[in-house]
Structures are given as C-alpha cells and as structure tokens.
Design a protein around this motif. Structure first.
Motif, PDB file in Angstrom:
ATOM      1  N   ALA A   1       0.832  -1.205   0.000  1.00 43.23           N
ATOM      2  CA  ALA A   1       0.000   0.000   0.000  1.00 43.23           C
ATOM      3  C   ALA A   1       0.866   1.254   0.000  1.00 43.23           C
ATOM      4  CB  ALA A   1      -0.942  -0.002   1.200  1.00 43.23           C
ATOM      5  N   ARG A   2       1.938   1.225   0.764  1.00 48.72           N
ATOM      6  CA  ARG A   2       2.831   2.396   0.805  1.00 48.72           C
ATOM      7  C   ARG A   2       3.477   2.613  -0.562  1.00 48.72           C
ATOM      8  NH1 ARG A   2       5.846   6.164   3.104  1.00 48.72           N
ATOM      9  NH2 ARG A   2       8.087   6.211   2.695  1.00 48.72           N
ATOM     10  N   HIS A   3       3.960   1.539  -1.179  1.00 41.45           N
ATOM     11  CA  HIS A   3       4.588   1.685  -2.494  1.00 41.45           C
ATOM     12  C   HIS A   3       3.593   2.248  -3.516  1.00 41.45           C
ATOM     13  CE1 HIS A   3       7.899  -1.510  -1.542  1.00 41.45           C
ATOM     14  NE2 HIS A   3       8.135  -0.338  -0.983  1.00 41.45           N
ATOM     15  N   GLU A   4       2.362   1.748  -3.472  1.00 41.88           N
ATOM     16  CA  GLU A   4       1.348   2.231  -4.409  1.00 41.88           C
ATOM     17  C   GLU A   4       1.052   3.710  -4.172  1.00 41.88           C
ATOM     18  OE1 GLU A   4      -1.260   2.003  -7.602  1.00 41.88           O
ATOM     19  OE2 GLU A   4       0.196   0.514  -6.891  1.00 41.88           O
ATOM     20  N   SER A   5       1.003   4.111  -2.905  1.00 47.33           N
ATOM     21  CA  SER A   5       0.676   5.503  -2.578  1.00 47.33           C
ATOM     22  C   SER A   5       1.796   6.466  -2.960  1.00 47.33           C
ATOM     23  CB  SER A   5       0.363   5.638  -1.084  1.00 47.33           C
ATOM     24  OG  SER A   5       1.523   5.415  -0.303  1.00 47.33           O
ATOM     25  N   GLN A   6       3.004   5.934  -3.182  1.00 46.79           N
ATOM     26  CA  GLN A   6       4.128   6.781  -3.556  1.00 46.79           C
ATOM     27  C   GLN A   6       4.244   6.976  -5.072  1.00 46.79           C
ATOM     28  OE1 GLN A   6       7.250   4.631  -1.278  1.00 46.79           O
ATOM     29  NE2 GLN A   6       7.542   6.545  -0.171  1.00 46.79           N
ATOM     30  N   ARG A   7       3.433   6.233  -5.822  1.00 48.90           N
ATOM     31  CA  ARG A   7       3.407   6.418  -7.266  1.00 48.90           C
ATOM     32  C   ARG A   7       2.729   7.749  -7.598  1.00 48.90           C
ATOM     33  NH1 ARG A   7       3.079   1.775 -10.598  1.00 48.90           N
ATOM     34  NH2 ARG A   7       1.074   2.478 -11.441  1.00 48.90           N
ATOM     35  N   PRO A   8       2.969   8.297  -8.778  1.00 47.33           N
ATOM     36  CA  PRO A   8       2.242   9.508  -9.174  1.00 47.33           C
ATOM     37  C   PRO A   8       0.738   9.283  -9.047  1.00 47.33           C
ATOM     38  CG  PRO A   8       3.989   9.027 -10.742  1.00 47.33           C
ATOM     39  CD  PRO A   8       3.933   7.869  -9.806  1.00 47.33           C
ATOM     40  N   VAL A   9       0.040  10.283  -8.576  1.00 49.15           N
ATOM     41  CA  VAL A   9      -1.396  10.136  -8.290  1.00 49.15           C
ATOM     42  C   VAL A   9      -2.146   9.588  -9.492  1.00 49.15           C
ATOM     43  CG1 VAL A   9      -3.495  11.361  -7.670  1.00 49.15           C
ATOM     44  CG2 VAL A   9      -1.337  11.937  -6.530  1.00 49.15           C
TER      45      VAL A   9
END
Length: 202
Positions: free
Chosen positions: A107-115
């Motif tokens: 979840a953290r990795h996904e949230s760090q991707r460009p919105v």
C-alpha cells in the motif's frame, strides 16, 4: 555474523529484535535494496532485505528463515517452542503478521506512485487486508498477556513489529482505539529495550 538491512524495514526490525532478545552480537550494515549501488543483490538474488551473512559467508534471507536460525544458535531465551502444535501456532502468528506487513508495504509503495498512476482499487484491497488481519489478531489474542498466553514468543515479536510499522507509516489507521488489547500488547512490548532500540526511523 553480519545483518544487511535498513532502519525502516519492519522485516529487518524483527530480526534485530530477535538478535537483541537472544543477546547475540551481530554487525549491522545499513543498505537499501532500492539504490543502484546496493550490495543487497550480491547476497540475495531476490534483492530483498534482511540478509544475514553467516561467519562462513553463507547468506540467509527471508526474515522467517533468519529468526528461526537465530533462535537455534543459542539455547537461552527460546522464542520458538519445540516442534509441535504450539510451534505451528507461533509460525501462524508470524505468517499473519508478515502478511499484514506485506499488504502495508504494498500500500505504501502504491501511494508513492504519481497520483494519476495509482490504483484506488489496489490500495483499497491492501488496506482491507490490513484491517481484517488486525481484527483477527485481536480476536485470537483476547485477554491473554501474550499471543500464546505466556511467555513471550516470536509470535509477539512479529505482531509487535507489524503494529509498530503501522504506527510509523499509517498513523491514520487507529488500530489502538479499535483493538485496545493489541494496544496493551504493543505498550508492553515497547517496554523492552529490544523494541525501544529498534524503532524505525528515516
């Protein structure tokens, strides 16, 4: 022995706590698996931390493998029961805690991707896994002082590490209010030097 890892990885923290509880001296080499010059792939072809390098140069990887090895190095402060149903239950707790961490890290990795590139559905699935895991942990713990009753085992270290990572990376998940028995367990574990001295930090 040498432990290769970072100060933020919960899987590395679990190993560091076990080393401290077992009173085993070990060099700690801070490495990120994400940098181009990382040495992690030289020891672990999967490019993941932690890696425990034994005195003969043998690398051990996956935190579950490492902590079980460490527990067998010395007879003091055993964290795993002898092979039986109880040992299986300890490993089940560890699998649950590590699974919660897998979802949280994803979840953290996904949230760090460009919105614009983020998947709301993927984030939702990971957070649902976290919430279900917390509820299951709370039901299984009940009013026991530790996951297996008494004494403290690897199950508590795994759960405490997972809860600590949520506090570190997901302060919006107020699991302590929803599950006060988990909060009591975490508070008790945080009184131990092994937990205090391994708090994750950037």
């Amino acid at each position: 022995m040498k432990l290769i890892g970072s100060l933020t990885s919960p899987y590395v923290r679990k190993v560091r706590i076990v080393l401290a509880e077992k009173k085993i001296e070990c060099d700690f080499e801070i490495q990120s698996p994400w940098t181009e010059d990382s040495v992690v792939p030289d020891y672990n072809p999967l490019g993941k931390i932690p890696v425990l390098v034994l005195d003969d140069g043998t690398p051990l990887f996956d935190s579950r493998v490492i902590v079980e090895y460490i527990d067998n190095v010395t007879p003091n402060n055993k964290l795993f029961p002898a092979p039986n149903r109880e040992r299986t239950e300890v490993k089940r707790w560890e699998a649950l805690a590590d699974g919660l961490l897998d979802a949280a890290v994803e979840a953290r990795h996904e949230s760090q991707r460009p919105v614009a590139s983020q998947s709301a559905a993927h984030l939702r699935r990971q957070r649902e896994k976290i919430m279900r895991s917390l509820a299951f942990m709370a039901r299984e713990l009940g009013e026991q002082p530790y996951c297996m009753g008494t004494p403290m085992t690897l199950a508590d270290i795994a759960v405490g590490t997972a809860l600590g990572y949520l506090l570190f990376r997901f302060p919006d998940i107020e699991w302590g209010q929803a599950h006060p028995n988990l909060a009591r367990l975490h508070d008790k574990l945080m009184q131990r030097p092994s937990f205090q001295e391994t708090l994750p930090k950037e």
